[in-house]
Design a protein around this motif. Structure first.
Motif, mmCIF file in Angstrom:
data_model
loop_
_atom_site.group_PDB
_atom_site.id
_atom_site.type_symbol
_atom_site.label_atom_id
_atom_site.label_comp_id
_atom_site.label_asym_id
_atom_site.label_seq_id
_atom_site.Cartn_x
_atom_site.Cartn_y
_atom_site.Cartn_z
ATOM 1 N N THR A 42 63.405 37.351 121.207
ATOM 2 C CA THR A 42 63.640 37.376 122.716
ATOM 3 C C THR A 42 62.185 38.474 122.816
ATOM 4 O O THR A 42 62.243 39.408 122.317
ATOM 5 C CB THR A 42 65.019 37.632 122.604
ATOM 6 O OG1 THR A 42 65.015 38.295 123.854
ATOM 7 C CG2 THR A 42 65.032 39.324 121.237
ATOM 8 N N PRO A 43 61.865 39.370 124.481
ATOM 9 C CA PRO A 43 61.491 39.838 124.277
ATOM 10 C C PRO A 43 61.673 40.916 124.298
ATOM 11 O O PRO A 43 63.280 41.215 123.862
ATOM 12 C CB PRO A 43 61.093 39.822 125.676
ATOM 13 C CG PRO A 43 61.978 39.001 126.335
ATOM 14 C CD PRO A 43 62.798 38.570 125.453
ATOM 15 N N TRP A 55 65.326 34.049 126.146
ATOM 16 C CA TRP A 55 65.281 33.816 124.694
ATOM 17 C C TRP A 55 63.838 32.946 124.345
ATOM 18 O O TRP A 55 62.817 32.392 125.783
ATOM 19 C CB TRP A 55 65.838 32.584 124.542
ATOM 20 C CG TRP A 55 67.447 33.131 124.313
ATOM 21 C CD1 TRP A 55 68.461 32.872 124.945
ATOM 22 C CD2 TRP A 55 67.441 33.939 123.071
ATOM 23 N NE1 TRP A 55 69.643 33.771 124.726
ATOM 24 C CE2 TRP A 55 69.272 34.540 123.832
ATOM 25 C CE3 TRP A 55 67.305 35.221 122.612
ATOM 26 C CZ2 TRP A 55 70.051 35.264 123.198
ATOM 27 C CZ3 TRP A 55 67.860 35.670 121.916
ATOM 28 C CH2 TRP A 55 69.552 36.025 122.456
ATOM 29 N N ASN A 56 62.898 33.367 123.526
ATOM 30 C CA ASN A 56 61.255 32.677 123.533
ATOM 31 C C ASN A 56 61.822 31.830 122.166
ATOM 32 O O ASN A 56 62.164 32.245 121.051
ATOM 33 C CB ASN A 56 60.674 33.922 122.927
ATOM 34 C CG ASN A 56 58.425 33.268 122.227
ATOM 35 O OD1 ASN A 56 58.988 31.819 122.652
ATOM 36 N ND2 ASN A 56 57.674 33.974 122.145
ATOM 37 N N LYS A 89 59.399 30.042 119.980
ATOM 38 C CA LYS A 89 58.227 30.360 119.327
ATOM 39 C C LYS A 89 59.170 30.303 118.016
ATOM 40 O O LYS A 89 59.237 29.955 117.349
ATOM 41 C CB LYS A 89 57.449 31.493 119.501
ATOM 42 C CG LYS A 89 56.225 31.158 118.651
ATOM 43 C CD LYS A 89 55.845 30.393 118.218
ATOM 44 C CE LYS A 89 54.989 30.536 117.231
ATOM 45 N NZ LYS A 89 53.881 29.245 117.216
#
Length: 600
Positions: A137-138, A151-152, A154
């Motif tokens: 998450t950033p 959400w990311n 990766k």
């Protein structure tokens, strides 16, 4: 034919006797309970003072943390500072696009299935994954909509892959939030804390993001039995009551914000996941448990960390007392960064007290771990530049950094079998094993390098005056003064002699000794040529074969540079035997022994 419509089933149910109904309902309840117990039994579980496996048997977790993969710590790269500063230094050298390419390769190569297969083959049964929240998450400052959480994929994809690799090796994965949103401690390197922004403890938005991240992880992995536990915050080190005078929270008496946040995280996890163990950590790098309230969850484990202190019972007695008073399992979640001898002593201590452990780390640019990443000439140029030296060109720096990402792969690492042996075998064995194949030929000279003494513990394979660091700090004592080749107490350095395998023993002291397993082709008398350096005429040695003195005390003549002397008529018999090389009077450097069978 029976009517299987809803109304028909209802009508048929009315015609069933009360006895028949009781039998049916009893069987249904039993079936549901059996299913529930079977489902619950798929997971590790905290019960009383033990962690139980899916069969309800106590399990000792033997693991290693994958430090340096998702989160870079400066010392692992032979530099300093938290990851955001390292990223900035790399970007200054090669620009943003190439920096992104570097980090993509870093994440792809640092840990692969082959790493996990290796760990499984060596004998570990668990892995601790230090996670950087930015992969999931950033930062709050970069959210598209302030206050919302995105959400990311990766990070989740990396966890998914790791789960597959762990399951293939019958291991457990412990998720560890190593870098929490904002950073959880003044020790910035271990959590990527940026002092120009609010920390975890100074920002409700960061805390909300941490809680949401754990809920999302639990939502995704609630039904995954390969997940061993959720280690919800790594090494918090923050003074709440008097921050200016207690930066790392070691003098805290209440730790109220830390306990409340861990309660909130646990509650969020339990909204979606009733299956997995939750691990909590104290302040002051996981060691200050002052103010710990009544434990708030039935499936909870307490973790602590241990570095650079003794392996006497008293060093862990406080945690054992907590285990007894709280009726909760204790897990040694992080330790290492010491000598093989310290590893062996520590693991025997933990396991004698029914305590699992996780070492730190699997690999780095340094030799006191199972795998070592090579420091190339080009990367050394970058390190020199960061220390004030000449700046490499962008093309040179890019080539060196991308070469480093290739060297991250396990097939390009240096494997240290002595480290693994010290952790897995040596805690329960005094036997020494050959480090190399020391077959002594009957027909030609055989060279045995002194640094290739047997695998084994202090007092069995070797004796060295200083073999652990129990000073209380990372650099307090150099057990291997040359920091080379092996991680035992024996002092080894790069060798400038010819021939050489690259290393020799140095810094020898009175009374030290080494053991070598020999496999002799043919019984007979052998001459042993010693290659050594002696700066004075006072040095002396002695050689035993299977406990029998073969040489008596042998004085070594003073040398100018590398010199030689020969031990004559040493009796060797056919087959395997142990040679013990005593350094009666130290001050010598040792390169090799050369064995030649005498011909009469």
């Amino acid at each position: 034919m029976k009517d299987y419509t809803i109304d028909g089933r209802a009508s048929a149910w009315k015609n069933v006797t009360r006895f028949q109904k009781s039998i049916f309902l009893g069987a249904l309840i039993l079936s549901c309970l059996t299913f529930a117990n079977t489902a619950h039994a798929q997971y590790l579980k905290a019960e009383g003072k033990q962690i139980l496996d899916p069969n309800g048997e106590p399990i000792i977790l033997r693991g290693i943390g994958l430090g340096g993969w998702m989160l870079q710590e400066g010392y692992m790269l032979r530099t300093s500072g938290p990851q955001h500063e390292i990223e900035a230094k790399i970007e200054e050298l090669i620009g943003p696009d190439k920096t992104e390419e570097f980090y993509t390769a870093w994440l792809a190569n640092h840990c692969t299935k082959r790493d996990i297969d290796s760990m499984g083959a060596w004998g570990y049964n668990s892995i601790r994954l230090p996670m950087h929240y930015k992969l999931f998450t950033p930062p709050i400052e970069e959210e598209p909509v302030a206050g919302e959480i995105t959400w990311n994929e990766k990070g989740f994809t990396m966890v998914d892959d790791l789960i597959d690799w762990v399951k293939a090796n019958d291991m457990y994965l412990i998720l560890d939030l190593h870098a929490a949103p904002g950073g959880q401690g003044e020790n910035a390197d271990i959590s990527d804390y940026d002092r120009s922004k609010p920390s975890l403890w100074e920002s409700k938005a960061n805390q909300d993001k941490m809680i949401a991240l754990w809920k999302e992880l639990a939502t995704r992995y609630k039904d995954e039995p390969a997940i061993g536990a959720y280690d919800i915050i790594n090494e918090p080190n923050w003074g709440f009551q008097d921050h200016p005078n207690d930066l790392n929270g070691c003098a805290e008496s209440s730790n109220s914000p830390l306990w409340q946040l861990q309660k909130d995280v646990t509650a969020a996890i339990r909204e979606v996941d009733q299956n997995h163990i939750v691990i909590i950590e104290g302040n002051c790098w996981g060691n200050n448990y002052s103010g710990l309230p009544t434990l708030w969850d039935e499936n909870l484990v307490i973790s602590y960390h241990k570095y650079w202190n003794s392996n006497e019972q008293g060093s862990i007695q406080g945690m054992l007392d907590m285990r007894d008073s709280r009726n909760v399992p204790i897990w040694l979640g992080e330790t290492g960064e010491n000598s093989n001898g310290w590893f062996t002593d520590a693991i025997r201590l933990f396991e004698d007290n029914n305590m699992g452990w996780s070492w730190w780390p699997l690999k780095k640019m340094g030799g006191n771990n199972p795998l070592q990443i090579e420091v190339t000439e080009g990367y050394q140029d970058i390190l020199d530049y960061w220390s004030g030296g000449a700046k490499p060109s962008e093309a040179e720096a890019y080539a060196s950094l991308m070469e480093m990402t290739e060297n991250l792969k396990v097939e390009n690492n240096t494997y240290h079998p002595d480290v693994v042996d010290a952790m897995i075998r040596q805690p329960y064995s005094d036997e020494t094993l050959p480090f190399k194949d020391n077959t002594i030929s009957a027909t030609e000279a055989t060279t045995l390098y002194f640094v290739d003494y047997d695998l084994g513990k202090q007092g069995a394979a070797y004796y060295d005056a200083e073999y652990t660091n129990e000073s209380g700090n990372a650099g307090g004592l150099a057990w291997n003064r040359g920091y080379s080749y092996r991680n035992d107490g024996v002092d080894i350095e790069a060798c400038n002699d010819t021939p050489t395998n690259g290393f020799n023993i140095g810094w020898t002291e009175d009374g030290e000794w080494l053991v070598y397993s020999l496999n002799v082709e043919e019984e007979g008398a052998y001459d042993i040529k010693l290659r050594y350096v002696a700066s004075t005429a006072n040095s002396s040695i002695r050689v035993e074969i299977e406990g029998s003195d073969q040489t008596g005390l042998v004085a070594l003549p003073k040398t100018t540079g590398w010199g030689e002397t020969t031990l004559t008529d040493v009796a060797l018999y056919a087959g395997t035997q142990k040679l013990k090389f005593y350094i009666e009077k130290g001050g010598i450097n040792l390169n090799f022994m050369e064995f030649s069978k005498k011909k009469y």
